[in-house]
Each structure stands twice: as C-alpha cells, then as structure tokens.
Motif scaffolding. Structure first.
Motif, PDB file in Angstrom:
ATOM      1  N   TYR A 184     -68.599 -30.564  54.708  1.00  0.00           N
ATOM      2  CA  TYR A 184     -69.980 -30.088  54.764  1.00  0.00           C
ATOM      3  C   TYR A 184     -70.971 -31.240  54.795  1.00  0.00           C
ATOM      4  O   TYR A 184     -72.184 -31.037  54.772  1.00  0.00           O
ATOM      5  N   GLY A 185     -70.454 -32.468  54.796  1.00  0.00           N
ATOM      6  CA  GLY A 185     -71.339 -33.619  54.804  1.00  0.00           C
ATOM      7  C   GLY A 185     -71.884 -33.975  53.441  1.00  0.00           C
ATOM      8  O   GLY A 185     -72.915 -34.647  53.330  1.00  0.00           O
ATOM      9  N   VAL A 186     -71.216 -33.510  52.366  1.00  0.00           N
ATOM     10  CA  VAL A 186     -71.650 -33.812  51.002  1.00  0.00           C
ATOM     11  C   VAL A 186     -70.475 -34.427  50.248  1.00  0.00           C
ATOM     12  O   VAL A 186     -69.313 -34.186  50.572  1.00  0.00           O
ATOM     13  N   PRO A 187     -70.743 -35.251  49.235  1.00  0.00           N
ATOM     14  CA  PRO A 187     -69.659 -35.921  48.514  1.00  0.00           C
ATOM     15  C   PRO A 187     -68.849 -34.971  47.651  1.00  0.00           C
ATOM     16  O   PRO A 187     -69.396 -34.022  47.066  1.00  0.00           O
ATOM     17  N   GLY A 188     -67.548 -35.216  47.562  1.00  0.00           N
ATOM     18  CA  GLY A 188     -66.667 -34.444  46.708  1.00  0.00           C
ATOM     19  C   GLY A 188     -66.200 -35.265  45.517  1.00  0.00           C
ATOM     20  O   GLY A 188     -66.529 -36.451  45.388  1.00  0.00           O
ATOM     21  N   VAL A 189     -65.403 -34.637  44.657  1.00  0.00           N
ATOM     22  CA  VAL A 189     -64.962 -35.316  43.432  1.00  0.00           C
ATOM     23  C   VAL A 189     -63.734 -36.180  43.643  1.00  0.00           C
ATOM     24  O   VAL A 189     -63.359 -36.940  42.755  1.00  0.00           O
ATOM     25  N   SER A 190     -63.103 -36.087  44.814  1.00  0.00           N
ATOM     26  CA  SER A 190     -61.831 -36.781  45.007  1.00  0.00           C
ATOM     27  C   SER A 190     -61.958 -38.292  44.862  1.00  0.00           C
ATOM     28  O   SER A 190     -60.993 -38.971  44.508  1.00  0.00           O
ATOM     29  N   ALA A 191     -63.165 -38.823  45.130  1.00  0.00           N
ATOM     30  CA  ALA A 191     -63.354 -40.274  45.030  1.00  0.00           C
ATOM     31  C   ALA A 191     -63.824 -40.712  43.639  1.00  0.00           C
ATOM     32  O   ALA A 191     -63.971 -41.909  43.389  1.00  0.00           O
ATOM     33  N   GLN A 192     -64.061 -39.762  42.748  1.00  0.00           N
ATOM     34  CA  GLN A 192     -64.525 -40.128  41.410  1.00  0.00           C
ATOM     35  C   GLN A 192     -63.386 -40.712  40.585  1.00  0.00           C
ATOM     36  O   GLN A 192     -62.228 -40.309  40.729  1.00  0.00           O
ATOM     37  N   PRO A 193     -63.689 -41.630  39.672  1.00  0.00           N
ATOM     38  CA  PRO A 193     -62.635 -42.285  38.881  1.00  0.00           C
ATOM     39  C   PRO A 193     -62.073 -41.372  37.805  1.00  0.00           C
ATOM     40  O   PRO A 193     -62.717 -40.414  37.367  1.00  0.00           O
ATOM     41  N   PHE A 194     -60.865 -41.679  37.368  1.00  0.00           N
ATOM     42  CA  PHE A 194     -60.257 -40.963  36.257  1.00  0.00           C
ATOM     43  C   PHE A 194     -60.990 -41.324  34.966  1.00  0.00           C
ATOM     44  O   PHE A 194     -61.380 -42.476  34.759  1.00  0.00           O
ATOM     45  N   GLY A 195     -61.205 -40.316  34.130  1.00  0.00           N
ATOM     46  CA  GLY A 195     -61.815 -40.553  32.838  1.00  0.00           C
ATOM     47  C   GLY A 195     -63.313 -40.698  32.841  1.00  0.00           C
ATOM     48  O   GLY A 195     -63.892 -41.171  31.859  1.00  0.00           O
ATOM     49  N   ASP A 196     -64.008 -40.254  33.905  1.00  0.00           N
ATOM     50  CA  ASP A 196     -65.470 -40.424  33.964  1.00  0.00           C
ATOM     51  C   ASP A 196     -66.230 -39.309  33.249  1.00  0.00           C
ATOM     52  O   ASP A 196     -67.448 -39.319  33.191  1.00  0.00           O
TER      53      ASP A 196
END
Length: 574
Positions: free
Chosen positions: A59-71
């Motif tokens: 959809y052209g919006v950021p997802g959580v897959s790139a977020q770090p573990f434990g954030d």
C-alpha cells in the motif's frame, strides 16, 4: 453462539501475535514456533497460496517487518470500520494469552461509552479468553489490577492514567509480559507532546500548567509493556505520534477489500442542504471551523468555542429544527418502505437533540414513550446539573444506555430512530441501521467513523445512506484525500449521483441478458400471461452460457446500486 474469524481477521491476528512476540524481545525462532506462517518473514518463508495476503508495504506504507526485536512497539492493525475490529481484538487477546504464558492485557479506550461497548464484547467471550475481563472504575482499582504477578484482561479509559499532581505517573509494574492494546490508536491523546493548559478556580483562569500526552503517562506506569494499536481509519502521513508509540502497520484491510469481500456494504451520500435553510452567516461559520481547526481542537480554544456557540445558535434555531424534523420524518418513512431498518440523527448539542426530539414527536406523537423499553424514537445522551429540565429528562445512565443499545440492535424492536450528540458514533454496531442523518460539523477520523455506523452487513441490505443537512461534502472529500494518501483503497462514501449512474449501468447489463426475449409485452399483460412469461424468462436465462451465475451476480449488483437511490414520492430520485 460461536464466533468464527473471517480470513482477514485470522491473518491479521496471527501477524499481530508474531509482531508482539518480536516487539517483546523473543527470538526469531521463538516467534516462528509460536505462530502459523503469515508470509511476513521472521524466518517462516512464504505462506501457502490459500493464505496469500497483501502486506502493508504493497500500500506504499511501512510495515513492522523491518522493526527491531525488543522495541516494545507491536504495531498497528488498520481494519476498516465494520470489519469487525472488536472481534479481531478478542481473537488476538485469546491467542496472545497462550503465546506469552499468561500476560496481563490492558485494553485502552478514550471514552466511557467505547470502553463499555468493547468490554461487553470481551465479556461475552470469556471461554476464548480463559478468564473474565475486569473493567476499571477508579484510579485506585487500576493500580490494584496492574500490580499483579501475571494474568488479567483489564479495561480502562486512557484518562485514568493522568497523574493526580505533577507530570510523572507512578510505576505500576516493570514486568515485560504486559500488553497494552489501544483502540483507535491514531488519536492525538496517545502522543508524548507537552502543552500548556489553563488552571481555573471558580471558573476563573488563575495560571498555566504543563501536561503531557497520555503516551508518556502510560510509559511511566508500564515502562516495559509492549504497545499494540487497532484503528478503523488510517494513520495520517503527518502523524508522528502513532508510529512513535505503536510502530508501523501490521495489517491493512481497507474499504475496497471489505466491500468486495462482503464484510461491509457500500455507503452512499445524499445532500439535503437545499431542503433546509442555513443562513450565509452559518455557512461561513462552518467553513471557518473547517479551515481553522481539527475536530479534536474544537473544544480546546476560546476562539473555537465562540464560533461553535454562534453556529449552535444558528443551527438550533426554532424554525430550522422544525424544518429538519419534518424532513427527517418524511425521508425516514420513505426509506422504511424500501428497506425496514434503523436510523440515527447526529445533533450538534444536547439542547438541539432535545428540541429536535420534541419537534419530531409533535409530528409523530405515537413515536413517543416515557418508558425506556417502549417508543420508536429516543435520545441517547447524558446531561449536566446545569442543563434545564427539557434536556435532563433525556439523561441516561450506563445501564439505561446499554438497554437502549440492545433495543437498537434488535431488528424486531420498535425502536427505529435515535438522536445522539457524541455517543454511539464509534464502536456501536447495529447491522440493520441503514440511514445516518448528520447535522453537526464533523471531519477527519470522527466523520469517517460516524458514517461507518451504516456499513454493516444485514440480510439483503444493499447499502447504507448518509444524509447531510450541514454541507459536509467538502469534509468527506478531505477525509477521502487523507484516506487515499495513507494507502487506503475505495471511497468512504459514494455520492448519490454516482449511484444513479451505477444503477443505470447495471440495469443496462441486466437488460442485455434478455436480448432476444420480448419482455415488454408483460407490462400490460394479464396475471396468467405474466406468470407464463416469468417461466419463459427463466428458460431464456438458463439457456445462456453460465447464465444462472451471471444473472444472479448482475441482479445482486443492480440491487446494491439501487440502495444509492433515495425514493421520493412516486418513485426514484429525479
């Protein structure tokens, strides 16, 4: 009664559990072992074809897959209103309780009526939750319920996290297995921002003090918790608070998908501004409020309050209320002839709501009853001690509103029309409701949530209708603009003239299926001849390639387009 998750709920819940475990600091292997494949990474590969699903990035919006573990940022689930979001939250809670080995789940809303509605949904699902949820009544009870070693599903309004003095809320628990779920997570009160507010004594401003967004106070109280947001409307591109608190999107299920899947019905828009007089001064005040203020700011500045008061006086003039009452009665009765269901009127103030009730009852006395369990028309609101008797008589307690909600949700109950100011505009689910009358300035998230009251699926209800008495068309366009900018697909509401064009198109398609079949003669034929022609028509359709399926699909589409019409005296809108 069993509640079965639709596919979009199944997929989003599993993705949310995965993201929560990631945010809570579990390893990729632990995340993979605890949840089924969703195709979002975390070491699980791609899902089987039956589980194919569009990730937020498409959809052209950021997802959580790139977020770090434990954030500690679990992410945001955006499922359009009516999907239904509240049940998705129940399913998620039921799964996370198992995945995290008896965590404490804190469900946060920002209004008492939303807290009640969501709590009732959870309370009806104790078997899935494996425990009874608790609804917080005071700050003391909140502290008691959160100072536990483990477990619990706790409901609270965000305002209970306001410190009684100072700008630091006391720490209630440093445990890491606490999950905070925020309903309608896009709202500004979930931010960190500090602002100055007036300090008053006996109605007089005596100074200023600094207060912070509730996100700060939540973090003070639960510093190691993981935060997850659910929303029925998208996050605006300029919103920095929501990603900062909750993270990026976990899953998106927008209007286009919901309508296509049959999870919601299409919403149609009709302006009846021409039917109701509003002075040029009133139109200018509406425009000024739209230009200068966001909906959340309307009660926060002296300038806005002054304009709001002026506009309320114009909108609530005796003559205009009488005109609105007459138009609503005529319009709603005609709607009921097409499809029997429920309706809601949104008034600007408690005074207007009470006076509009009186004006409608003057036209339809049989709709009134002083008994809460009877009557076709009710006002749903609270009243203050300073309100006069004409308003106070419509005051309802929590239990009374719950009883009225049950009546409104029951298609067989005689209660068909309610007048509200703020209540029931978000989270209230009455599937048979087909018409929403708006006579209050609204915009943005608040407007989109309000119009979704009529998008629920019910029997063969082909669509919902939003009737505009105040000229909110430009606000709908703005809402659509930010909705599209945020990655959403599908219009929140379709203008009625578009529905007319769509119906004409679908009618032409159905007529084309009868090409070569002379049905015109049936209009003036005797009854026996008409019955014979119906049988012949069936044979004609069944003789076409895939005729039965094509005919059912096109007639269904024609029926849905028909909902965009407003039937006037003697037939269709001209």
């Amino acid at each position: 009664m069993k509640k079965v998750a639709a596919y979009h709920q199944y997929y989003a819940v599993n993705a949310a559990v995965q993201s929560t475990l990631r945010a809570a600091g579990h390893t990729p292997a632990e995340v993979a072992a605890a949840t089924p494949p969703t195709g979002r990474g975390y070491g699980r590969g791609t899902p089987p074809p039956a589980l194919a699903h569009e990730a937020p990035e498409t959809y052209g919006v950021p997802g959580v897959s790139a977020q770090p573990f434990g954030d500690r940022k679990g992410g945001v689930v955006w499922h359009t209103q009516g999907s239904p979001k509240s049940l998705s939250m129940v399913f998620y809670t039921g799964k996370i309780v198992q995945a995290l080995d008896n965590p404490t789940v804190v469900v946060i809303t920002d209004r008492n009526d939303l807290d009640d509605q969501l709590f009732d949904t959870f309370a009806a699902c104790t078997q899935l939750l494996r425990q009874e949820p608790k609804q917080v009544e005071s700050r003391e009870q909140l502290k008691e319920l959160l100072r536990v070693a483990s477990g619990g599903v706790v409901f609270s309004t965000i305002q209970k996290f306001q410190p009684e003095e100072g700008n630091v809320y006391e720490e209630l628990s440093a445990r890491r297995n606490i999950i905070v779920i925020a309903d309608e997570a896009h709202r500004t009160q979930y931010g960190f921002k500090a602002k100055e507010v007036d300090v008053k004594e006996e109605g007089q401003v005596i100074g200023k003090r600094t207060v912070y967004g509730f996100a700060k106070y939540l973090r003070d109280a639960l510093p190691q918790a993981t935060y997850l947001g659910f929303t029925g409307t998208p996050i605006e591109q300029t919103d920095v608070n929501t990603p900062a608190v909750f993270g990026n999107y976990i899953d998106i299920y927008d209007i286009a998908q919901a309508v296509e899947d049959g999870a919601t019905v299409r919403i149609y828009y009709e302006s009846r501004l021409a039917k109701v007089s509003l002075s040029e001064e009133g139109k200018k005040l509406v425009a000024d409020l739209d230009e200068e203020l966001d909906a959340d700011d309307l009660t926060n500045t002296q300038k806005a309050k002054a304009k709001w008061t002026q506009l309320e006086a114009l909108i609530g003039s005796e003559r205009r209320i009488a005109t609105i009452a007459a138009d609503v009665v005529a319009h709603f009765e005609q709607r009921q002839e097409v499809f029997e269901g429920k309706g809601m009127i949104v008034a600007m103030s408690r005074r207007i709501a009470a006076e509009l009730y009186a004006a409608i009852i003057a036209l339809r006395p049989a709709w009134h009853s002083s008994d809460l369990t009877q009557g076709k028309l009710k006002v749903v609101m609270t009243s203050a001690s300073t309100d006069g008797p004409s308003i106070a008589k419509h005051h309802t307690t929590k239990e009374q509103r719950r009883a009225l909600a049950e009546r409104m949700k029951d298609p067989a109950d005689e209660l068909q029309l309610v007048i509200v100011r703020d209540m029931w505009l978000t989270g209230f689910d009455a599937p048979s409701m087909h018409t929403l009358y708006i006579d209050k300035p609204m915009q943005g998230h608040n407007l989109m949530q309000a119009i979704a009251r009529v998008n629920r699926v019910y029997k063969d209800k082909p669509g919902g209708l939003v009737v505009d008495y105040l000229g909110i068309a430009s606000d709908l366009k703005k809402a659509l603009s930010f909705y599209s900018d945020a990655g959403g697909k599908g219009d929140p509401a379709v203008a009625q003239k578009q529905a007319v064009a769509l119906m004409a198109e679908k009618l032409e398609v159905v007529q084309a299926l009868y090409h070569g079949f002379g049905y015109d003669s049936s209009y003036d034929a005797a009854t026996s001849t008409k019955l014979s022609m119906i049988l012949a028509a069936e044979e004609h359709i069944l003789g076409l390639p895939d005729g039965k399926k094509r005919y059912i699909n096109e007639v269904t589409a024609l029926s849905q387009a028909f909902a965009g019409f407003f039937l006037q005296t003697g037939g269709f809108t001209r």
